[in-house]
Design a protein around this motif. Sequence first.
Motif, PDB file in Angstrom:
ATOM      1  N   ASP A   1       0.708  -1.349   0.109  1.00 38.60           N
ATOM      2  CA  ASP A   1      -0.028   0.042  -0.096  1.00 38.60           C
ATOM      3  C   ASP A   1       0.771   1.173   0.092  1.00 38.60           C
ATOM      4  OD1 ASP A   1      -2.136  -1.566   0.136  1.00 38.60           O
ATOM      5  OD2 ASP A   1      -2.597  -1.472   2.327  1.00 38.60           O
ATOM      6  N   LEU A   2       1.858   1.343   0.642  1.00 35.32           N
ATOM      7  CA  LEU A   2       3.029   2.412   0.765  1.00 35.32           C
ATOM      8  C   LEU A   2       3.385   2.772  -0.769  1.00 35.32           C
ATOM      9  CD1 LEU A   2       4.579   4.269   2.439  1.00 35.32           C
ATOM     10  CD2 LEU A   2       6.236   2.781   2.823  1.00 35.32           C
ATOM     11  N   ARG A   3       3.827   1.707  -1.344  1.00 36.94           N
ATOM     12  CA  ARG A   3       4.337   1.990  -2.704  1.00 36.94           C
ATOM     13  C   ARG A   3       3.286   2.638  -3.539  1.00 36.94           C
ATOM     14  NH1 ARG A   3       6.729  -3.126  -1.822  1.00 36.94           N
ATOM     15  NH2 ARG A   3       5.007  -4.220  -3.098  1.00 36.94           N
ATOM     16  N   LYS A   4       2.018   2.292  -3.469  1.00 35.72           N
ATOM     17  CA  LYS A   4       0.790   2.857  -4.251  1.00 35.72           C
ATOM     18  C   LYS A   4       0.625   4.088  -3.878  1.00 35.72           C
ATOM     19  CE  LYS A   4      -1.759  -1.408  -4.876  1.00 35.72           C
ATOM     20  NZ  LYS A   4      -3.436  -2.062  -4.421  1.00 35.72           N
ATOM     21  N   ILE A   5       0.544   4.618  -2.501  1.00 29.54           N
ATOM     22  CA  ILE A   5       0.251   5.788  -2.343  1.00 29.54           C
ATOM     23  C   ILE A   5       1.465   6.989  -2.223  1.00 29.54           C
ATOM     24  CG2 ILE A   5       0.831   5.993   0.165  1.00 29.54           C
ATOM     25  CD1 ILE A   5      -2.270   7.033   0.708  1.00 29.54           C
TER      26      ILE A   5
ATOM     27  N   GLY B   1       3.342   7.068  -4.766  1.00 36.77           N
ATOM     28  CA  GLY B   1       3.587   7.118  -6.301  1.00 36.77           C
ATOM     29  C   GLY B   1       2.787   8.381  -6.477  1.00 36.77           C
ATOM     30  N   THR B   2       1.791   8.522  -5.676  1.00 33.83           N
ATOM     31  CA  THR B   2       0.732   9.942  -6.254  1.00 33.83           C
ATOM     32  C   THR B   2       0.878  11.109  -5.336  1.00 33.83           C
ATOM     33  OG1 THR B   2      -1.256   8.792  -5.220  1.00 33.83           O
ATOM     34  CG2 THR B   2      -0.734   8.327  -7.672  1.00 33.83           C
ATOM     35  N   PHE B   3       1.410  10.745  -3.939  1.00 33.08           N
ATOM     36  CA  PHE B   3       0.973  11.719  -2.802  1.00 33.08           C
ATOM     37  C   PHE B   3       1.634  12.969  -3.185  1.00 33.08           C
ATOM     38  CE2 PHE B   3       2.654  13.637   1.032  1.00 33.08           C
ATOM     39  CZ  PHE B   3       1.572  13.945   1.769  1.00 33.08           C
ATOM     40  N   SER B   4       3.151  13.100  -3.467  1.00 34.87           N
ATOM     41  CA  SER B   4       3.663  14.344  -3.749  1.00 34.87           C
ATOM     42  C   SER B   4       3.460  14.997  -4.691  1.00 34.87           C
ATOM     43  CB  SER B   4       5.231  13.886  -3.967  1.00 34.87           C
ATOM     44  OG  SER B   4       5.723  13.352  -2.861  1.00 34.87           O
ATOM     45  N   ALA B   5       2.787  14.423  -6.106  1.00 30.09           N
ATOM     46  CA  ALA B   5       2.086  15.238  -7.090  1.00 30.09           C
ATOM     47  C   ALA B   5       0.663  15.806  -6.471  1.00 30.09           C
ATOM     48  CB  ALA B   5       2.140  14.569  -8.284  1.00 30.09           C
ATOM     49  N   LYS B   6      -0.079  15.109  -5.987  1.00 31.69           N
ATOM     50  CA  LYS B   6      -1.321  15.622  -5.375  1.00 31.69           C
ATOM     51  C   LYS B   6      -1.421  16.471  -4.300  1.00 31.69           C
ATOM     52  CE  LYS B   6      -4.461  13.254  -7.692  1.00 31.69           C
ATOM     53  NZ  LYS B   6      -5.753  13.819  -8.412  1.00 31.69           N
TER      54      LYS B   6
ATOM     55  N   PHE C   1       4.621  13.969   4.894  1.00 32.83           N
ATOM     56  CA  PHE C   1       4.518  12.735   4.826  1.00 32.83           C
ATOM     57  C   PHE C   1       5.110  11.951   6.051  1.00 32.83           C
ATOM     58  CE2 PHE C   1       5.018   8.197   3.638  1.00 32.83           C
ATOM     59  CZ  PHE C   1       3.847   8.007   2.951  1.00 32.83           C
ATOM     60  N   LYS C   2       4.495  11.377   6.837  1.00 30.78           N
ATOM     61  CA  LYS C   2       5.255  10.533   7.920  1.00 30.78           C
ATOM     62  C   LYS C   2       4.610   9.023   7.923  1.00 30.78           C
ATOM     63  CE  LYS C   2       4.804  12.652  11.945  1.00 30.78           C
ATOM     64  NZ  LYS C   2       4.257  13.336  13.370  1.00 30.78           N
TER      65      LYS C   2
END
Length: 259
Positions: A32-36, A38-43, A49-50
Amino acid sequence: MSKILKFVLAYFGFYPSQLTGNLKGAPGFFKDLRKIKGTFSAKYPNWKFKYYPILLDKQDQSGKARGQYFYQDLYVANLIFKANPHRHVDIGSRIDGFIAHVASFRAVEVFDIRPLPENIQNVSFVQADLMNPIESLKECTDSLSCLHTIEHFGLGRYNDPIDIDGHLKGLESMYQLLKKDGIFYFSTQIGPDTLAFNAHRIFSISYLLELFKNKYEILTFSYIDDSDKLHVDATLSDELIKSNGGCKMGCGIFVLRKL
């Protein structure tokens, strides 16, 4: 692994089942970490992020509707809601369970030897040792409760004075608090008569009935067995009394009327 070994390990802060569950949950967390990531910084470029891994909840149910406290607290609070007494006083029951239930619909006065620093809506609190009678409050209430508490009196667990007869003195004080015909909602651990120092006592049903004789009329008896099953309005037959409902450490719930 035996229950005794689990208890000893937990006492020293080691929980094997929690460790096993966390190890099983770790691969799912990293997936799940890899999935989130991938898009967190751009969104959300302005967000921090912790890392705060919670690894057991995917294996859990929606809630834990089990255990003696859960069933007794809900059951007795419902009885008090229906009875709607003029005044209700509680002795030492669980604040984050039974008292919270009752305080959601009415005022409740709590007496406990332990302090309660929080200010809780609908709860008035008095710190007191119920092994000593409170003469100024004699026959002060028409409704009284003491749930899963009397078994601890006089064992020092909660910084109370050591007194081998603490449970007897506590029950006598409660009897004095209650008005004639007042209702007493009382629960405690049932099974073979046992003193497990300094944790608790376990009382046989026959021992409790002897304590109530000539003081209370038993309106109802319910109990929670060792498998956490609630038996409502059980018949106090000779067989049930002799066997303690098959309990080694169950919970007996009495609704009593003061004679």
